[in-house]
Design an enzyme around this catalytic site. Structure first.
Site, short mmCIF file in Angstrom:
data_model
loop_
_atom_site.label_atom_id
_atom_site.label_comp_id
_atom_site.label_asym_id
_atom_site.label_seq_id
_atom_site.Cartn_x
_atom_site.Cartn_y
_atom_site.Cartn_z
N CYS B 52 83.03 132.15 150.49
CA CYS B 52 83.86 132.02 149.28
C CYS B 52 84.29 130.57 149.07
O CYS B 52 84.85 129.96 149.97
CB CYS B 52 85.07 132.93 149.40
SG CYS B 52 86.32 132.63 148.13
N CYS B 55 88.31 130.18 149.59
CA CYS B 55 89.01 130.39 150.86
C CYS B 55 89.35 129.05 151.53
O CYS B 55 88.59 128.08 151.40
CB CYS B 55 88.17 131.26 151.80
SG CYS B 55 88.28 133.03 151.45
N HIS B 115 91.68 136.25 150.88
CA HIS B 115 90.55 136.64 150.04
C HIS B 115 90.67 138.08 149.54
O HIS B 115 90.12 138.44 148.50
CB HIS B 115 89.26 136.46 150.84
CG HIS B 115 87.99 136.66 150.05
ND1 HIS B 115 87.53 135.73 149.15
CD2 HIS B 115 87.10 137.69 150.02
CE1 HIS B 115 86.40 136.17 148.61
NE2 HIS B 115 86.11 137.35 149.11
N ASN B 155 90.98 135.82 134.65
CA ASN B 155 90.03 136.92 134.46
C ASN B 155 89.99 137.70 135.75
O ASN B 155 89.61 137.17 136.79
CB ASN B 155 88.62 136.39 134.16
CG ASN B 155 88.55 135.65 132.84
OD1 ASN B 155 89.20 136.05 131.87
ND2 ASN B 155 87.77 134.59 132.78
N SER B 163 83.76 135.68 138.46
CA SER B 163 82.59 135.50 139.32
C SER B 163 82.95 135.42 140.80
O SER B 163 82.08 135.26 141.64
CB SER B 163 81.80 134.27 138.89
OG SER B 163 82.65 133.15 138.81
N HIS B 166 88.13 136.51 144.96
CA HIS B 166 89.29 135.83 145.54
C HIS B 166 90.33 135.66 144.42
O HIS B 166 89.99 135.17 143.34
CB HIS B 166 88.87 134.47 146.11
CG HIS B 166 89.92 133.84 146.97
ND1 HIS B 166 89.75 133.65 148.33
CD2 HIS B 166 91.17 133.40 146.69
CE1 HIS B 166 90.84 133.09 148.83
NE2 HIS B 166 91.72 132.93 147.84
N HIS B 168 92.46 134.38 141.76
CA HIS B 168 92.60 133.04 141.18
C HIS B 168 92.71 133.11 139.67
O HIS B 168 92.34 134.10 139.04
CB HIS B 168 91.41 132.16 141.57
CG HIS B 168 90.13 132.51 140.86
ND1 HIS B 168 89.37 133.62 141.18
CD2 HIS B 168 89.48 131.91 139.84
CE1 HIS B 168 88.31 133.68 140.39
NE2 HIS B 168 88.35 132.66 139.57
N GLN B 170 92.86 130.26 135.97
CA GLN B 170 92.33 129.00 135.47
C GLN B 170 93.30 128.38 134.47
O GLN B 170 94.16 129.06 133.90
CB GLN B 170 90.99 129.23 134.76
CG GLN B 170 89.92 129.89 135.61
CD GLN B 170 88.54 129.79 134.96
OE1 GLN B 170 88.15 128.75 134.46
NE2 GLN B 170 87.81 130.90 134.95
O1 LIG Z 1 84.98 130.08 134.54
P1 LIG Z 1 84.26 131.26 135.14
O2 LIG Z 1 85.18 132.15 135.93
O3 LIG Z 1 83.03 130.87 135.91
O4 LIG Z 1 83.74 132.11 133.90
C1 LIG Z 1 84.42 133.16 133.26
O5 LIG Z 1 85.55 132.69 132.51
C2 LIG Z 1 85.26 131.80 131.43
C3 LIG Z 1 86.56 131.52 130.67
O6 LIG Z 1 87.13 132.69 130.11
C4 LIG Z 1 84.19 132.37 130.49
O7 LIG Z 1 83.79 131.37 129.58
C5 LIG Z 1 82.96 132.87 131.26
O8 LIG Z 1 82.09 133.53 130.35
C6 LIG Z 1 83.42 133.83 132.36
O9 LIG Z 1 82.31 134.29 133.10
#
Ligand SMILES: O=P(O)(O)O[C@H]1O[C@H](CO)[C@@H](O)[C@H](O)[C@H]1O
Ligand SMILES: O=P(O)(O)O[C@H]1O[C@H](CO)[C@@H](O)[C@H](O)[C@H]1O
Lengths: 349, 349
Positions: B52, B55, B115, B155, B163, B166, B168, B170
C-alpha cells in the site's frame, strides 16, 4: 506569448450547450489503476429467452402478453417513474421546501424481437425501423397538450443500469422541462438571438473546418467528439440541417440517422471488442410551448469505459462536488474512434 | 383542493442550494431488480499492507518513503489532476471552442496509519485529528493568493472509484470556481441579499421545526437528509452557527464535527451491515476573493446504495440527459437512518 498547450496542460473547457465547464487533465493518463475492475458481461444470449419480459409472446408484470412482433414493440413501462393520473398540486414552505406535482408517460421500445442482438449488431434497415418508431412515438406523445418534454433514450449494458439485455430503449414524457434541457434551451436561445443562426450549426461548421474531433459524416449527419466531452469516449450526432425535432425528419434523414447510429455503435463495440455500454439520448425542442426555432436536434452518447472493457471512468468525489473531470482529451478520443473499423468484430469475414 | 401527496405521487423538488430540480417517484420502490448486482467487497484487511502506498514507511510512486506517522499524513498526489506549473493561456475560437488554463494543487490525506480502518471504525478522538488536518490544510492552501477554491473530499469504497482501501481523502485546490460551487454561491448570495440571513441557517431552522428529515444533531451540527436529496441515502451536515469556512471552526466545533461524522458513518455501515460506500465533501466559501458572508459551511454525503449492499442507484439515461431521479422519498430515507444504531455492527457487545 505563452506555451500553453491543450494537449499537455490541465485546463477547463466550456460546454456551449449547457454553459457548464469541465476540467481536462491530459497528463494524467499515466496514472496506474488498482481500483474497481468490472466483470465482463456474458455476451452469448439465446435469440429467444422465455424469462424475458420483452421477448415476443411472453407475459409481462401486468399480466398482459406481448404480441408476436416482427420489428419493434412499444408499451407503457410497467414500473413507470411518471404517471398519467398524478393529481395537480405542490408545496412551497417559505421558499425553502419547494415541490411540484409531475405528470407523465413512460414507454418502453423493444428494438427487435431478437433477444441476442444490440443496435450495432442489427442491420441499418432494422435500425431505420426503430427511427420510424421514435418519430411516431414523439408525434403521438406531443399530441397530449399538457406534455412539454419528451426524452428518448437508451441505457445499454448492465453497468449503465440496464436491467434487461434485450435491445430496448425508453421514452419519458412529462409536463415540465428537465434541468439539462432547460440549460440547452437557454444557451441556444441566447446565441440565436445574438447571431440569428443556430448555435450547433455554427459549431458543426467550425468542427468540419478544424477536422480534429470529427469521427465521420454522412449526407445528413455529423458524428463528433464534442470539444467539451465529459465521458472518455462521449460523442454527439448532429443533423446538418437545422431541424428542431425528429418530427421534421425526412425519409432520407431517417435512413441517414440509422446509418450514423450503426456506424458509430459498431466502432464503439470494436474499441475494446466488447458490447460497449452507454447511455444515449436525443435532445430536441420541447413541445406545446410555441415555436422554439433556436433548437437544433442532436443525440448524445455517454459511454463510461475508459481504459478497457473492465475499467470505467468514475464521476465521483471531485466530479460530484465540484465539476466533471476527464483524463484523455476529446482530440485523442476522436482519433481513436476515427481509426476503428466499421465492420463489427463479431462478423466473420 | 387537491389530494396531491409527496409520499405517494411523482413530483419534482427544488434544490435551493443549486437551483436545480430533481424528480421523485415514491411509488416506484416496488420495481423488481434484475440488473447489475455488485460484488461485496472483501472487508478483512491487514493493519499494515506492504504493497500500500499510504501505509507508514512504504515507498510511493515518486520514489519517496512515507514517514512512520502515528495519526494523519499529507502529501502531494503523485498523479495530480491539477499542477502548480501550468502556463497561463486559453483558447477562444468564435466563442464556440472555449478553454482556459487551470493551475492547482492536489493533496492526499491518509486518515490513519492503520490500513484496516475506515472513518466509522476510528475513534471520535482520531477523527478529530483528521478535522484538525483539514483545517490546517485549508489554511495553508488559502495562503497561495492565486488559489480561489479548495475542495476537501473523500471517495470511500471501490464502487465510488476509490483505488486504495487505506482510509484517505483528497484536497483539490485551484485557480477558479468549479460549477457546483458557483451555483451554490449564486443561490446563497441571492437569498442573503433579499433576506439578510443565511439560506442554510433558515433552512435548518425550518427542518428542526418539521422534524421529518433530521437524523440527529449535536451541540454544533445538524445532520439531515436534504428535502432535495438525489442519492437514496444522501445526507448533509450543516453547522448551527453561520460559519463561512472551516478556518473559523472553534475547538469545540471541531470535536462536534468529528462526533457528527462518526455517528453518521456508523449508521451508514449499519444500514446493510457493510462498509457503506460514498463520496463526501465540504462546501464552503471560496478564498482570496473578498468576503463572501452568505456562504454557510456544510458537508455533503453522496452514497450510491439503494436496496442492499450490492444494488445501487444508477444515475444514467434519463438522469444524464434530463435530470436526477429517485425512487424513495427523503423522508423515508431519514426515517431509516434515524432508527439505526450508533454502535458499529462489527463492535462486539
Ligand atoms: O484520485 P483517485 O482516487 O485516483 O481517483 C478517483 O477520484 C477522482 C476524484 O474524484 C476521480 O477523478 C477518479 O475518477 C476516481 O477514480
Ligand atoms: O427504467 P429501468 O431500465 O428499470 O432503470 C434504469 O433507467 C432509469 C432511467 O434512466 C434509471 O432511473 C434507473 O436507475 C436505471 O436502473
Amino acid at each position: 506569448t505563452t506555451n500553453f498547450d491543450l494537449k499537455e496542460h490541465p485546463h477547463s473547457r466550456l460546454n456551449i450547450l449547457t454553459g457548464d465547464w469541465i476540467l481536462v487533465s491530459p497528463h494524467r493518463t499515466k496514472r496506474p489503476w488498482q481500483g474497481k475492475v468490472e466483470a465482463t458481461q456474458a455476451d452469448e444470449r439465446p435469440a429467444y429467452d422465455p424469462q424475458c419480459y420483452l421477448c415476443p409472446t411472453n407475459k409481462r408484470a401486468d399480466g398482459s402478453e406481448n404480441p408476436d412482433y416482427k420489428a419493434s414493440f412499444v408499451f407503457t413501462n410497467d414500473y413507470s417513474s411518471l404517471l398519467l393520473n398524478t393529481p395537480d398540486g405542490g408545496l412551497n414552505d417559505d421558499e425553502l421546501l419547494v415541490a411540484n406535482s409531475q405528470k407523465g408517460i413512460c414507454r418502453v421500445i423493444s428494438f427487435s424481437p431478437r433477444h441476442d442482438l444490440t443496435l450495432p449488431q442489427m442491420q441499418t434497415a432494422e435500425i431505420r425501423k426503430v427511427v420510424d418508431v421514435w418519430q411516431t412515438e414523439f408525434e403521438d406523445l406531443a399530441s397530449y397538450p399538457w406534455i412539454k418534454h419528451i426524452q428518448i433514450f437508451e441505457n445499454k449494458g448492465d453497468i449503465m443500469g440496464c436491467s434487461n439485455p434485450h435491445p430496448h430503449g425508453q421514452i419519458w414524457a412529462q409536463n415540465s422541462i428537465p434541468v439539462e434541457v432547460a440549460k440547452e434551451t437557454q444557451q441556444q436561445k441566447i446565441y440565436f438571438e445574438q447571431k440569428g443562426t443556430s448555435l450547433l450549426a455554427d459549431y458543426v461548421a467550425l468542427e468540419l473546418k478544424r477536422q480534429e474531433r470529427i469521427i465521420f459524416e454522412n449526407e445528413h449527419f455529423v458524428v463528433l467528439v464534442p470539444f467539451w466531452a465529459v465521458w472518455p469516449y462521449e460523442t454527439m450526432i448532429v443533423s446538418k440541417r437545422h431541424i428542431t425535432s425528429i418530427i421534421y425528419f425526412t425519409d432520407e434523414e431517417k435512413t441517414a440517422l440509422a446509418d450514423a447510429i450503426k456506424r458509430l455503435t459498431v466502432r464503439y463495440d470494436n474499441m475494446f471488442e466488447t458490447s460497449f455500454p452507454y447511455s444515449a439520448g436525443m435532445h430536441q425542442s420541447p413541445v406545446n410551448m410555441g415555436d422554439q426555432p433556436y433548437w437544433h436536434w442532436h443525440m448524445h452518447f455517454y459511454p463510461p469505459l475508459l481504459r478497457s472493457a473492465t475499467v470505467k471512468k468514475f464521476m465521483v468525489g471531485y466530479e460530484m462536488l465540484a465539476n466533471p473531470q476527464r483524463d484523455i482529451t476529446a482530440e485523442f478520443a476522436a482519433d481513436r474512434l476515427r481509426n476503428l473499423s466499421e465492420v463489427h468484430y463479431k462478423v466473420k469475414a
